[in-house]
Design an enzyme around this catalytic site. Structure first.
Site, PDB file in Angstrom:
ATOM      1  N   ALA A   1       5.964  -6.100   5.167  1.00  0.00           N
ATOM      2  CA  ALA A   1       5.112  -6.311   3.928  1.00  0.00           C
ATOM      3  C   ALA A   1       3.967  -5.313   3.758  1.00  0.00           C
ATOM      4  CB  ALA A   1       4.711  -7.777   4.177  1.00  0.00           C
ATOM      5  N   ASN A   2       3.540  -5.402   2.563  1.00  0.00           N
ATOM      6  CA  ASN A   2       1.932  -4.863   2.467  1.00  0.00           C
ATOM      7  C   ASN A   2       1.131  -5.990   2.421  1.00  0.00           C
ATOM      8  OD1 ASN A   2       2.800  -2.194   2.322  1.00  0.00           O
ATOM      9  ND2 ASN A   2       3.147  -2.305  -0.076  1.00  0.00           N
ATOM     10  N   ARG A   3      -0.230  -5.615   2.830  1.00  0.00           N
ATOM     11  CA  ARG A   3      -1.276  -6.565   2.797  1.00  0.00           C
ATOM     12  C   ARG A   3      -1.797  -6.640   1.527  1.00  0.00           C
ATOM     13  NH1 ARG A   3      -5.271  -4.565   7.525  1.00  0.00           N
ATOM     14  NH2 ARG A   3      -6.411  -6.437   6.814  1.00  0.00           N
ATOM     15  N   SER A   4      -1.490  -7.565   0.788  1.00  0.00           N
ATOM     16  CA  SER A   4      -1.977  -7.579  -0.650  1.00  0.00           C
ATOM     17  C   SER A   4      -2.017  -9.255  -0.666  1.00  0.00           C
ATOM     18  CB  SER A   4      -0.985  -7.128  -1.812  1.00  0.00           C
ATOM     19  OG  SER A   4      -1.440  -7.784  -3.112  1.00  0.00           O
TER      20      SER A   4
ATOM     21  N   ALA B   1       1.629  -4.549  -4.505  1.00  0.00           N
ATOM     22  CA  ALA B   1       1.818  -3.719  -3.607  1.00  0.00           C
ATOM     23  C   ALA B   1       3.102  -3.756  -3.249  1.00  0.00           C
ATOM     24  CB  ALA B   1       0.780  -3.979  -2.381  1.00  0.00           C
TER      25      ALA B   1
END
Length: 211
Positions: free
Chosen positions: A25-28, A91
């Site tokens: 995952a992305n950190r959004s 993101a």
């Protein structure tokens, strides 16, 4: 200001399964995208929000579609078209994994993950025959923010890029410093709460669609 306009907003990360219990995952947090969706709805727009896996409440007056993966987000975006404008804040993970059907167990050898490139939702939308009249992308950068975002606007063939420096506490935080990059140039805004960024951007969008 935006009565009669249909606007698509994407927000949050995507989760790309590695196995049934792990993911990339992305950190959004989704906070900026949700704030933009709410601000557009407050100006009278019909807003469809395609949201990755976040726990935020749905803004008032917004239609929400929940997705998990990039492929699901791409399908939801396509199903929402046509729209007058799209604000692509999500993101999206650049890669997904050829996932395992069962949980990967620890062993003597470190597992090797085979990555597969996800579809570029923003670039695909820019090439679509259903391309919105106003297409806005976001660029989360850690260095040379304006230069990299300017190149991204040209490469992706979008109208505006909203760029921000995420090397600090922006992702998950409540404030943001952004640069709005258009064909006419760059407009840099002072650091402000994400809700204030959303309100200001919504007014810019309304002005552009009124022309």
């Amino acid at each position: 200001m935006l009565q009669g306009k249909h606007i698509l907003v994407t927000a949050g990360p995507t989760h790309e399964p590695i196995d049934p219990v792990r993911y990339l995952a992305n950190r959004s947090s989704g906070k900026q995208g949700f704030a933009i969706a709410g601000a557009l709805a407050a100006l009278g727009a019909r807003v469809t929000l395609v949201a990755g896996p976040v726990t935020l409440p749905t803004p008032a007056g917004v239609d929400r579609i929940d997705v998990e993966t990039a492929l699901q987000m791409a399908a939801a975006v396509e199903a929402t078209l046509p729209v007058d404008a799209a604000v692509m804040v999500a993101a999206v993970a650049d890669w997904r994994v050829e996932g395992a059907a069962q949980k990967i167990k620890k062993g003597a050898d470190t597992p090797v993950l085979r990555l597969v490139e996800n579809p570029d939702i923003l670039a695909t939308l820019a090439r679509s025959p259903k391309r919105p009249r106003l297409l806005i992308g976001f660029a989360a950068e850690t260095e040379q923010v304006i230069a990299h975002a300017t190149a991204k606007r040209q490469r992706k063939n979008v109208d505006w890029i909203v760029a921000n420096d995420v090397s600090g506490d922006v992702m998950g935080g409540s404030a943001n410093t952004v640069h709005v990059i258009t064909e006419a140039g760059t407009e840099s805004w002072d650091r402000m709460p994400k809700d204030a960024v959303a309100d200001r951007l919504a007014v810019l969008i309304a002005t552009a669609l009124a022309d």
